[in-house]
Each structure stands twice: as C-alpha cells, then as structure tokens.
Design an enzyme around this catalytic site. Structure first.
Site, PDB file in Angstrom:
ATOM      1  N   ASN A 126       1.612   1.260  11.415  1.00  0.00           N
ATOM      2  CA  ASN A 126       2.233   2.576  11.191  1.00  0.00           C
ATOM      3  C   ASN A 126       1.692   3.725  12.040  1.00  0.00           C
ATOM      4  OD1 ASN A 126       3.672   1.131   9.384  1.00  0.00           O
ATOM      5  ND2 ASN A 126       2.788   2.037   7.534  1.00  0.00           N
TER       6      ASN A 126
ATOM      7  N   PRO B  17       0.841  -1.206   0.000  1.00  0.00           N
ATOM      8  CA  PRO B  17       0.000   0.000   0.000  1.00  0.00           C
ATOM      9  C   PRO B  17       0.874   1.254   0.000  1.00  0.00           C
ATOM     10  CG  PRO B  17       0.005  -1.047   2.172  1.00  0.00           C
ATOM     11  CD  PRO B  17       0.714  -1.981   1.237  1.00  0.00           C
TER      12      PRO B  17
ATOM     13  N   ASN C 278       5.210   7.916  13.394  1.00  0.00           N
ATOM     14  CA  ASN C 278       4.057   8.578  14.009  1.00  0.00           C
ATOM     15  C   ASN C 278       4.102   8.518  15.528  1.00  0.00           C
ATOM     16  OD1 ASN C 278       2.816   9.628  11.696  1.00  0.00           O
ATOM     17  ND2 ASN C 278       1.881   7.651  11.215  1.00  0.00           N
TER      18      ASN C 278
ATOM     19  N   GLY D 114      12.211  -3.334   2.474  1.00  0.00           N
ATOM     20  CA  GLY D 114      13.599  -3.408   2.067  1.00  0.00           C
ATOM     21  C   GLY D 114      13.962  -4.681   1.318  1.00  0.00           C
TER      22      GLY D 114
ATOM     23  N   GLY E 221       7.315  -1.916  -1.893  1.00  0.00           N
ATOM     24  CA  GLY E 221       6.786  -0.561  -1.967  1.00  0.00           C
ATOM     25  C   GLY E 221       7.527   0.262  -2.995  1.00  0.00           C
TER      26      GLY E 221
ATOM     27  N   TYR F 203      -1.349   4.532  13.065  1.00  0.00           N
ATOM     28  CA  TYR F 203      -2.680   5.093  12.830  1.00  0.00           C
ATOM     29  C   TYR F 203      -3.688   4.523  13.846  1.00  0.00           C
ATOM     30  CZ  TYR F 203      -0.220   6.973   8.885  1.00  0.00           C
ATOM     31  OH  TYR F 203       0.704   7.643   8.128  1.00  0.00           O
TER      32      TYR F 203
ATOM     33  N   GLN G 148      -6.944  -0.797   0.832  1.00  0.00           N
ATOM     34  CA  GLN G 148      -6.518  -0.653   2.231  1.00  0.00           C
ATOM     35  C   GLN G 148      -7.434   0.321   2.983  1.00  0.00           C
ATOM     36  OE1 GLN G 148      -2.835   1.320   3.575  1.00  0.00           O
ATOM     37  NE2 GLN G 148      -2.352  -0.514   4.773  1.00  0.00           N
TER      38      GLN G 148
ATOM     39  N   THR H 121       0.568   5.445  -0.316  1.00  0.00           N
ATOM     40  CA  THR H 121      -0.113   6.731  -0.408  1.00  0.00           C
ATOM     41  C   THR H 121       0.619   7.619  -1.402  1.00  0.00           C
ATOM     42  OG1 THR H 121      -1.042   6.622   1.795  1.00  0.00           O
ATOM     43  CG2 THR H 121      -0.626   8.824   0.929  1.00  0.00           C
TER      44      THR H 121
ATOM     45  N   HIS I 243      -5.910  -1.559   7.790  1.00  0.00           N
ATOM     46  CA  HIS I 243      -4.632  -0.907   8.132  1.00  0.00           C
ATOM     47  C   HIS I 243      -4.507  -0.834   9.658  1.00  0.00           C
ATOM     48  CE1 HIS I 243      -1.137   1.450   7.976  1.00  0.00           C
ATOM     49  NE2 HIS I 243      -1.470   2.360   7.080  1.00  0.00           N
TER      50      HIS I 243
ATOM     51  N   GLY J 140      -3.627   3.639   1.184  1.00  0.00           N
ATOM     52  CA  GLY J 140      -4.594   3.782   2.264  1.00  0.00           C
ATOM     53  C   GLY J 140      -5.754   4.665   1.827  1.00  0.00           C
TER      54      GLY J 140
ATOM     55  N   ARG K 248      -2.893  -5.627   8.228  1.00  0.00           N
ATOM     56  CA  ARG K 248      -1.489  -5.189   8.223  1.00  0.00           C
ATOM     57  C   ARG K 248      -1.084  -4.675   9.608  1.00  0.00           C
ATOM     58  NH1 ARG K 248       2.386  -0.983   4.828  1.00  0.00           N
ATOM     59  NH2 ARG K 248       3.632  -2.705   4.055  1.00  0.00           N
TER      60      ARG K 248
HETATM   61  C1  LIG Z   1       5.388   6.919  -0.645  1.00  0.00           C
HETATM   62  C2  LIG Z   1       4.998   5.898   0.386  1.00  0.00           C
HETATM   63  C3  LIG Z   1       3.670   5.815   0.766  1.00  0.00           C
HETATM   64  C4  LIG Z   1       3.263   4.820   1.695  1.00  0.00           C
HETATM   65  N1  LIG Z   1       1.930   4.707   2.007  1.00  0.00           N
HETATM   66  C5  LIG Z   1       1.503   3.688   2.791  1.00  0.00           C
HETATM   67  C6  LIG Z   1       0.114   3.463   3.012  1.00  0.00           C
HETATM   68  O1  LIG Z   1      -0.779   4.167   2.486  1.00  0.00           O
HETATM   69  N2  LIG Z   1      -0.233   2.429   3.831  1.00  0.00           N
HETATM   70  C7  LIG Z   1       0.705   1.621   4.428  1.00  0.00           C
HETATM   71  O2  LIG Z   1       0.329   0.702   5.162  1.00  0.00           O
HETATM   72  N3  LIG Z   1       2.026   1.802   4.212  1.00  0.00           N
HETATM   73  C8  LIG Z   1       2.443   2.788   3.392  1.00  0.00           C
HETATM   74  N4  LIG Z   1       3.781   2.930   3.116  1.00  0.00           N
HETATM   75  C9  LIG Z   1       4.736   1.899   3.558  1.00  0.00           C
HETATM   76  C10 LIG Z   1       4.956   0.867   2.428  1.00  0.00           C
HETATM   77  O3  LIG Z   1       3.775   0.091   2.249  1.00  0.00           O
HETATM   78  C11 LIG Z   1       6.104  -0.106   2.736  1.00  0.00           C
HETATM   79  O4  LIG Z   1       5.809  -0.755   3.955  1.00  0.00           O
HETATM   80  C12 LIG Z   1       7.464   0.598   2.836  1.00  0.00           C
HETATM   81  O5  LIG Z   1       7.697   1.397   1.695  1.00  0.00           O
HETATM   82  C13 LIG Z   1       8.618  -0.407   2.994  1.00  0.00           C
HETATM   83  O6  LIG Z   1       8.664  -1.293   1.890  1.00  0.00           O
HETATM   84  P1  LIG Z   1       9.764  -1.108   0.712  1.00  0.00           P
HETATM   85  O7  LIG Z   1      11.116  -1.137   1.382  1.00  0.00           O
HETATM   86  O8  LIG Z   1       9.551  -2.278  -0.201  1.00  0.00           O
HETATM   87  O9  LIG Z   1       9.496   0.214   0.057  1.00  0.00           O
HETATM   88  C14 LIG Z   1       4.220   3.933   2.244  1.00  0.00           C
HETATM   89  C15 LIG Z   1       5.568   4.058   1.865  1.00  0.00           C
HETATM   90  C16 LIG Z   1       5.959   5.015   0.946  1.00  0.00           C
HETATM   91  C17 LIG Z   1       7.405   5.093   0.513  1.00  0.00           C
END
Ligand SMILES: Cc1cc2nc3c(=O)[nH]c(=O)nc-3n(C[C@H](O)[C@H](O)[C@H](O)COP(=O)(O)O)c2cc1C
Length: 362
Positions: A180, A26, A237, A298, A319, A182, A101, A28, A177, A59, A229
């Site tokens: 993080n 997910p 936060n 990661g 992500g 929320y 989400q 944003t 969700h 989300g 999640r």
């Molecule tokens: C631009 C951006 C927006 C994100 N928005 C959300 C979100 O809306 N909901 C959520 O649960 N996590 C959100 N995350 C966290 C990502 O889902 C993910 O857990 C995080 O980027 C780590 O994974 P990655 O290393 O593969 O990028 C966001 C991360 C980024 C970079």
C-alpha cells in the site's frame, strides 16, 4: 471421498490450527489514545471479532518516525505493550488468534506527525501527490528526506524492536506491512526508489530492505510466526512500478527461503488495471510461492470459497465485511444477511461504526 474445501474449512497456519479460513484484514481505525496507546474501546472491538480464523491487527507504527495518521496505536514503548496486552488477552480468552501488523509509513507522513517536526523519510526525496490528515487538519504531502545508507540499519532495528514489543504484548505472530505505498513498498517499487546504492536500482537491491526486515523480525519470532503483506496492483499513495511482474515475482520467490507463516497478497487496485504500472497477472504470482497464501480485496463467502477450491489461495482476508460484521464466520456458516459498513466511521466516531454493529444474536 473428502469434502471440498470451503472458506469455513479448518487450516494450519504456521504452528497454529485455525478453525476456519477467514482472516480479519489489517484495518486502521484511528481509535487509540493520543500517544498511540491502545485502549479499552479497542479491546472490545477485537474481542468481538475473535471468531476469525486469524485476526491481523490494524497497522501499528514501529517507531514515532513510522507514524502517518493520528490516533494509530504504536508498538514501540511500554505503555503501548500494556495496552496491546489487554487486546491479545481478550482475543485469547475467546479462543482466537491475533497477529500484529508492523508498519512504517515512510513518506506518507508530515512534519506535524513526526517527532520534533522532522521531515518524513523515504528511499528517495520524491513528494507523493495528495494530502495527509493530521491532528491539526489536512495538509499537502511534503518532499521527504532520502535515508542515508548509514541509516538503513536503524530502520531494520525499528522493525526488530517492534517485533520484540509485539512478542511481549502476547501476540501470536506478526505481519510485516510491505504493501500500500508505505516505506517497504516505497523501496520495492521503482516509481519511488531512485537510489544508486545497494538498496536501489536492480530488483534485488530494491527488495533488499524488505528481506532484511523479514530476517530481523524472524530472528525474534521464528519465521513460522511471521507473515508478509504485498500489494502488486495497488496505486494507493501515489506508487507504481515499471515491471511489477518481475518485482513481485522476485520477492515471492525470495520469501520461499524463510518458511513464513504466510504470504498475504491484497489485490487492491485490480479494479483500475494499469494505475500501478503495466498489467499484472496474479495467476503467474501464485505458483512462485510455495507456502501458505492469503488473498484479499472484495471477496464474498462465495468468491472466497471458489478461490480456495481452485487453489488460488489457502485463506481469504476480509476488511470491510469484518468492520460491519463482528460475527462474520457465523454469518457465513448460516448464510445469514450481512450488515453494511459505514465508510463515514472507518477512521473516526468512537464507538459508532466500531463496536456497535449488531451480532446475529442481538
Ligand atoms: C478503514 C480501512 C483501514 C485499512 N487499514 C489498513 C491497514 O492498517 N493496513 C493494511 O495493510 N491495509 C489496510 N486496509 C486495507 C484492507 O486491509 C483491505 O485490504 C481492503 O479493505 C480490501 O479488502 P475488503 O474488500 O475485504 O475490504 C484498510 C482498509 C480500510 C477500509
């Protein structure tokens, strides 16, 4: 001899047969219209990424009260349902699957983002450190209003109603969700939950709202189309817990009774151990949950395949790699180079850094 599993192996998730184990996490992106209505630009973005085994949408606030960022797409009124319908149709036309989400930000908001300039709501009146972006610029967070006990059913109803809107919009399922920092996470962790009623104190009380939301959402969808999640290591936060192993272990065990589509654990925060509370051991969490398990944060093609081969996860969510590589499964399959994500356009920029990342075929 059966071939070893990789990130590209097919897998069953709930009632769905997925062609690979790449989940689009997910994300944003703040590209919706004001009013939180999904638009044609978003249709194109999700269509481009339909090769994922599963897309989890950004989300989506379950109510006006659930909103904490400008230009985030809601899931509570007819215009939003219609906007999302165009997205789910585009993904389905390309043979993909997409969950929405369900998001309530709780205290991670501001009167400038709330209906009638109201205070954001939370389990307890504790102000988060930091600042919030609104359409009028950056403001310090405010002290939220603690929800009355009598208001809790209204929160659950917001999730149930939004789940029903997601069904009308043609999604294949929903992800709750609970991560993080929320609202549901604010109830779960004792750094943000100081309540003395049935929703605070003991672990079972702090987990009550999340589990009641799961039940309400599953009543709309059937539990095998609902994911959850969680983020046990995540300090984002301004959130922490005094005993995350006990808190998240309890939740994982309780979720077993629902036969969910999946449990999605993001490992965000693992790079700063201790920031969200005492040490947390992911290897102890994994065996507590009996169903399909998604991990995240990661991962690369290699580390994701290792996690699957070693049974640390069934699927892996990506992500930033999916932001920059709309055809990520194909790139993994061909061992092709990856585009670099541009952080400056994560939350702004229109088409730039959104729908203009090149495909291998370009
Ligand atoms: C631009 C951006 C927006 C994100 N928005 C959300 C979100 O809306 N909901 C959520 O649960 N996590 C959100 N995350 C966290 C990502 O889902 C993910 O857990 C995080 O980027 C780590 O994974 P990655 O290393 O593969 O990028 C966001 C991360 C980024 C970079």
């Amino acid at each position: 001899m059966s071939e070893a599993l990789t990130i590209l192996s097919p897998v069953k998730l709930g009632p769905y047969d997925l062609p690979n184990r790449l989940v689009m996490a997910p994300l944003t992106r703040c590209r919706a219209d004001s009013g939180g209505v999904p638009n044609a630009l978003m249709v194109e973005y999700y269509r481009q990424r339909a090769g994922a085994g599963l897309i989890i949408s950004e989300g989506a606030p379950v109510s006006p009260q659930g909103k904490g960022y400008p230009y985030t797409p809601g899931i509570y009124n007819d215009a939003q349902i219609q906007g999302w319908q165009a997205i789910t149709s585009a993904v389905h036309e390309r043979g993909g699957r997409i969950f929405l989400q369900l998001w309530h930000v709780g205290r991670i908001s501001h009167p400038a983002l709330q209906p009638d300039g109201a205070l954001p709501v939370a389990p307890s009146a504790l102000k988060p450190a930091g600042q919030v972006l609104t359409e009028q610029g950056l403001f310090d967070f405010v002290t939220p209003r603690a929800l009355e006990l009598a208001e809790i059913p209204m929160i659950i109803e917001q999730f149930r109603h939004a789940a029903d809107c997601a069904r009308q919009a043609g999604f294949d399922g929903v992800e709750i969700h609970g991560a993080n920092g929320y609202l549901l996470d604010q109830f779960l962790r004792d750094g943000t939950n100081r309540r003395a009623d049935a929703y605070g104190g003991a672990t079972a009380n702090r987990a009550r709202l999340l589990l009641e939301v799961v039940e309400a959402v599953a009543s709309v969808w059937g539990s095998d189309k609902v994911g959850v999640r969680l983020s046990p290591l995540q300090p984002f936060n301004d959130i922490r817990d005094s005993d995350p192993q006990a808190t998240f272990g309890y939740v994982a065990e309780q979720l077993n009774r629902f036969n969910l589509a999946y449990l999605h654990i993001t490992e965000m925060g693992k790079e700063a151990p201790g920031a969200a509370g005492p040490a947390f051991n992911l290897d102890e969490l994994r065996p507590l949950y009996n169903g399909t398990y998604i991990t995240n944060a990661g991962y690369t093609a290699e580390t994701a395949t290792a996690a699957i081969a070693e049974n640390r996860a069934d699927l892996v969510a990506f992500g930033k790699l999916f932001i920059a590589n709309p055809d990520l499964p194909e790139r993994f399959a061909r061992n092709a180079p990856l585009n670099e994500p541009d952080a400056d356009t994560f939350y702004q920029g229109g088409t730039q850094g959104y729908t203009d990342y090149p495909f291998l075929s370009d």
